[in-house]
Design an enzyme around this catalytic site. Structure first.
Site, PDB file in Angstrom:
ATOM      1  N   GLY A  47     -21.148  39.352 -28.888  1.00  0.00           N
ATOM      2  CA  GLY A  47     -19.958  40.155 -29.168  1.00  0.00           C
ATOM      3  C   GLY A  47     -19.080  39.508 -30.222  1.00  0.00           C
ATOM      4  O   GLY A  47     -19.148  38.291 -30.465  1.00  0.00           O
ATOM      5  N   GLY A  86     -14.890  39.686 -31.753  1.00  0.00           N
ATOM      6  CA  GLY A  86     -13.525  40.172 -31.546  1.00  0.00           C
ATOM      7  C   GLY A  86     -12.677  39.908 -32.766  1.00  0.00           C
ATOM      8  O   GLY A  86     -13.174  39.458 -33.807  1.00  0.00           O
ATOM      9  N   PHE A 104     -10.482  37.602 -33.233  1.00  0.00           N
ATOM     10  CA  PHE A 104     -10.255  36.201 -33.561  1.00  0.00           C
ATOM     11  C   PHE A 104     -11.470  35.314 -33.328  1.00  0.00           C
ATOM     12  O   PHE A 104     -11.400  34.114 -33.548  1.00  0.00           O
ATOM     13  CB  PHE A 104      -9.091  35.648 -32.731  1.00  0.00           C
ATOM     14  CG  PHE A 104      -7.771  36.273 -33.073  1.00  0.00           C
ATOM     15  CD1 PHE A 104      -7.316  36.314 -34.367  1.00  0.00           C
ATOM     16  CD2 PHE A 104      -6.974  36.817 -32.076  1.00  0.00           C
ATOM     17  CE1 PHE A 104      -6.099  36.881 -34.677  1.00  0.00           C
ATOM     18  CE2 PHE A 104      -5.753  37.384 -32.373  1.00  0.00           C
ATOM     19  CZ  PHE A 104      -5.309  37.420 -33.689  1.00  0.00           C
ATOM     20  N   GLY A 105     -12.587  35.879 -32.853  1.00  0.00           N
ATOM     21  CA  GLY A 105     -13.711  35.008 -32.583  1.00  0.00           C
ATOM     22  C   GLY A 105     -14.992  35.752 -32.279  1.00  0.00           C
ATOM     23  O   GLY A 105     -15.026  36.977 -32.169  1.00  0.00           O
ATOM     24  N   VAL A 130     -18.520  35.703 -29.652  1.00  0.00           N
ATOM     25  CA  VAL A 130     -18.919  35.275 -28.311  1.00  0.00           C
ATOM     26  C   VAL A 130     -20.438  35.101 -28.269  1.00  0.00           C
ATOM     27  O   VAL A 130     -21.188  35.994 -28.692  1.00  0.00           O
ATOM     28  CB  VAL A 130     -18.476  36.292 -27.246  1.00  0.00           C
ATOM     29  CG1 VAL A 130     -18.863  35.792 -25.857  1.00  0.00           C
ATOM     30  CG2 VAL A 130     -16.973  36.530 -27.329  1.00  0.00           C
ATOM     31  N   LYS A 161     -16.717  31.673 -26.416  1.00  0.00           N
ATOM     32  CA  LYS A 161     -15.935  32.354 -27.448  1.00  0.00           C
ATOM     33  C   LYS A 161     -15.496  31.331 -28.484  1.00  0.00           C
ATOM     34  O   LYS A 161     -14.653  30.476 -28.219  1.00  0.00           O
ATOM     35  CB  LYS A 161     -14.704  33.035 -26.840  1.00  0.00           C
ATOM     36  CG  LYS A 161     -13.837  33.766 -27.857  1.00  0.00           C
ATOM     37  CD  LYS A 161     -12.643  34.425 -27.172  1.00  0.00           C
ATOM     38  CE  LYS A 161     -11.740  35.128 -28.170  1.00  0.00           C
ATOM     39  NZ  LYS A 161     -10.577  35.768 -27.502  1.00  0.00           N
ATOM     40  N   ASP A 202      -3.891  43.807 -24.595  1.00  0.00           N
ATOM     41  CA  ASP A 202      -5.069  44.372 -25.252  1.00  0.00           C
ATOM     42  C   ASP A 202      -6.056  44.914 -24.218  1.00  0.00           C
ATOM     43  O   ASP A 202      -7.230  44.555 -24.213  1.00  0.00           O
ATOM     44  CB  ASP A 202      -5.741  43.309 -26.126  1.00  0.00           C
ATOM     45  CG  ASP A 202      -6.674  43.910 -27.179  1.00  0.00           C
ATOM     46  OD1 ASP A 202      -6.575  45.131 -27.440  1.00  0.00           O
ATOM     47  OD2 ASP A 202      -7.493  43.170 -27.743  1.00  0.00           O
TER      48      ASP A 202
END
Length: 636
Positions: free
Chosen positions: A347, A349, A351-352, A354, A371, A470
């Protein structure tokens, strides 16, 4: 390509947004005909060539975003004609040459982003004399040289200053103490030398400093303790490392690569500092012992006993804290994820990224989710800090379990930060909703109840209360038994603390964010309720809030409201469950009860997504009504 005919649009055109497409080629010179433009957003495309000089004709422009393209050449001097300009973003291009002095004519400029280009020369003093600069000045990742002009101290309203990864040198000017509104100072990756000026102690708003990878020296000032994040790694600091404030949490500061430091937090493993006052202390002790009366001596003994007991308790508490989270290194995470390979990527996101991995824990191989923060993205450091702060104190059945965090340096000498979670084999709720719904009504209701329970805990039982910020299907993870766990606290707000979000921070995800956030309002628990309501309606209808049908004022909230005809659910919404065999069997005997359950759930979602926050259902009422639905479904 953007056609030349773009210039034939009305000269009354107010805004032009072509953001994040696949446009390429030159920006047509004819764009200068659109003299009525207030906002021009061409960011995140593939434009090449020069910024057309005709942009100087657009004297009404307030916002210009040309960032994340492949524009080259110099920044045209004509930008100085844009006297009404509030925001200019030319970052992440291939622009070269010097920063034009004419930018100093933009006396209304609030924020300027020129980072990640090939700009050279010195920082113009005229740029630092724009009194309106109050949000951000970002000149990082260029080839700028020379010192920071003393005029930088005139930026009294500036909140964030980024000068990292250039070739700047000299001392950090003491005049920076005049930037009384400064909250973030980032000057890492330069050639600065000398000490940290004491004048910075007057910056009461300062929460984050990164001075790593320079040639700074001297002792670490004690006033830095009050910061929330501090990076002084790879300099030449000496002396004792403080132990209070930011220095008490190994995840919020770094002093790696300073070989002359001593003392500090035990986890730093630095040598002990020499005791320079040992003999003087002994002499004073003898004098005190000689003159004190027996009663005073007795008092001292009692105090020493109490102090020793407190110290033992503190050591026990510290041991508990240190052992609660597993310690892992960068090397362990690198090997456990096969070098953060694409095969293990599960995955991405804001900011990062995973990754799935394996580590050793108590002699057993444990599957984990790692992450890895993208620290080059603005806000990633703060996101990491906020997650660490959140996970340190919260525990709940419906919150994702964190195993540990890792704050280190990779093999290239770059900062590395990661969070390690338990692995969720069933992925995220989004995976089960799209592209095809794979959950029955009872499963969905149970998952919604789990999420509501987690939010109730965060809002009403945590001290301080936490706003997640979020809530969306991608952040709802599902365990083996399909129990939902809420994760990703990178945008969380801790109500009433210094971890509250600033007005310039990212607030949630498009489609799930409460409408009042778009007006600059504070993040609140009511905003989480709105996001939960959107998630609920998405789970029931199978439609994402960003689907193409939702435009021109038509939203998921209105779609769901229209489905509730005379308080009875529209049969079209039931199509989402027609392939569920258990639903079909139950529908034949209990059609009315099932439709009533669906209607009740949709009503909850509609209530939670009202535009006016006071009209939204509170999370405890949500739980009560969902429990009623669950009771009905379980008895069918």
């Amino acid at each position: 390509m953007l056609p030349t005919s773009i210039g034939n649009l009305s000269d009354q055109l107010f805004e032009l947004y072509l953001y994040a497409n696949q446009l390429h080629g030159y920006i047509p010179r004819s764009i200068g005909n659109l003299v009525g433009l207030n906002r021009l957003h061409l960011a995140r495309n593939q434009f090449t060539g020069y910024i057309p000089s005709t942009i100087g004709n657009l004297y009404r422009l307030k916002d210009v975003h040309l960032d994340t393209n492949q524009l080259s050449g110099k920044i045209p001097d004509v930008v100085g004609n844009l006297s009404s300009l509030l925001s200019l973003n030319l970052s992440s291009n291939k622009l070269e040459g010097v920063i034009p002095l004419s930018l100093g004519n933009c006396r209304s400029l609030i924020e300027l982003y020129l980072y990640d280009n090939k700009l050279t020369g010195k920082i113009p003093t005229k740029l630092l004399q724009i009194p309106s600069l109050s949000k951000t000045l970002d000149l990082s990742r260029n080839n700028l040289f020379g010192s920071i002009p003393s005029e930088a101290g005139d930026l009294k309203m500036l909140s964030e200053l980024y000068l990292s990864d250039n070739n700047l040198s000299g001392n950090i000017p003491s005049n920076l103490g005049g930037c009384v509104s400064l909250s973030i100072l980032s000057i890492q990756g330069n050639l600065f030398q000398g000490i940290i000026p004491p004048s910075l102690s007057s910056l009461k708003a300062l929460v984050e400093i990164d001075m790593s990878r320079n040639n700074l020296s001297g002792q670490i000032p004690k006033f830095l303790e009050r910061l929330q994040y501090l990076n002084l790694s790879y300099n030449d600091f000496e002396g004792e490392v403080p132990t209070s404030g930011v220095f008490a949490n190994v995840t919020t500061f770094s002093v790696l690569g300073n070989s002359r430091l001593c003392g500090g937090f035990v986890g730093l493993r630095l040598p002990k500092c020499k005791e320079t006052k040992k003999h003087k202390t002994k002499f004073l002790m003898f004098v005190v012992v000689g003159v004190l009366s027996a009663s005073i001596l007795l008092t001292i003994i009692c105090l020493l006993y109490a102090w020793q007991k407190k110290k033992s308790n503190n050591q026990l508490s510290q041991t508990s804290i240190n052992t609660r989270f597993l310690k892992v290194s960068y090397d362990q995470l690198l090997k456990g994820t096969d070098g953060f390979s694409k095969d293990n990527l599960i995955g991405r996101g804001g900011f990062g990224s995973v990754y799935k991995g394996i580590i050793e824990k108590d002699g057993e191989r444990v599957v984990i989710a790692v992450k890895v923060l993208h620290l080059q993205y603005r806000g990633a450091q703060r996101s990491f800090m906020r997650e660490c702060e959140a996970w340190q104190n919260i525990r709940h059945r419906n919150l994702l379990k964190i195993i540990t965090s890792c704050s280190s340096i990779d093999y290239q000498g770059n900062d590395f930060k990661a969070l390690v979670y338990e692995f969720m084999p069933n992925g995220s709720l989004h995976d089960w909703l799209h592209p095809t719904l794979r959950l029955n009504l009872l499963q969905i209701t149970n998952i919604l109840m789990d999420v509501a329970s987690a939010l109730d805990y965060l809002h009403n039982y945590c001290i301080p209360s936490i706003v997640h910020g979020d809530v969306k299907p991608n952040n709802i993870l599902l365990a083996d038994d399909m129990v939902a766990r809420v994760g990703d606290f990178g945008l969380a707000r801790f109500i009433g603390t210094s971890y509250e979000n600033s007005s310039t921070e990212i607030r949630g995800t498009i489609g799930y964010t409460a409408p009042e956030y778009g007006l600059g309002n504070e993040m609140t628990t009511s905003g989480d309720v709105y996001s939960f309501g959107i998630l609920l309606l998405e789970a029931i209808t199978g439609k994402m809030p960003t689907d193409n049908i939702f435009n021109e004022g038509f939203s998921l909230h209105k779609f769901a409201s229209m489905a509730l005809l005379d308080h009875v659910i529209d049969v079209n919404i039931l199509k989402q469950y027609q392939d569920d065999e258990s639903f079909i069997r139950k529908k034949e005997k209990n059609a009315q009860k099932i439709e009533e359950c669906l209607a009740s759930i949709v009503k909850i979602g509609v209530s939670c997504t009202m535009d006016d926050p006071p009209q939204r259902m509170d999370i405890k009422t949500v739980m009560q009504k969902l429990q009623q639905v669950l009771d009905t479904l379980q008895n069918i």
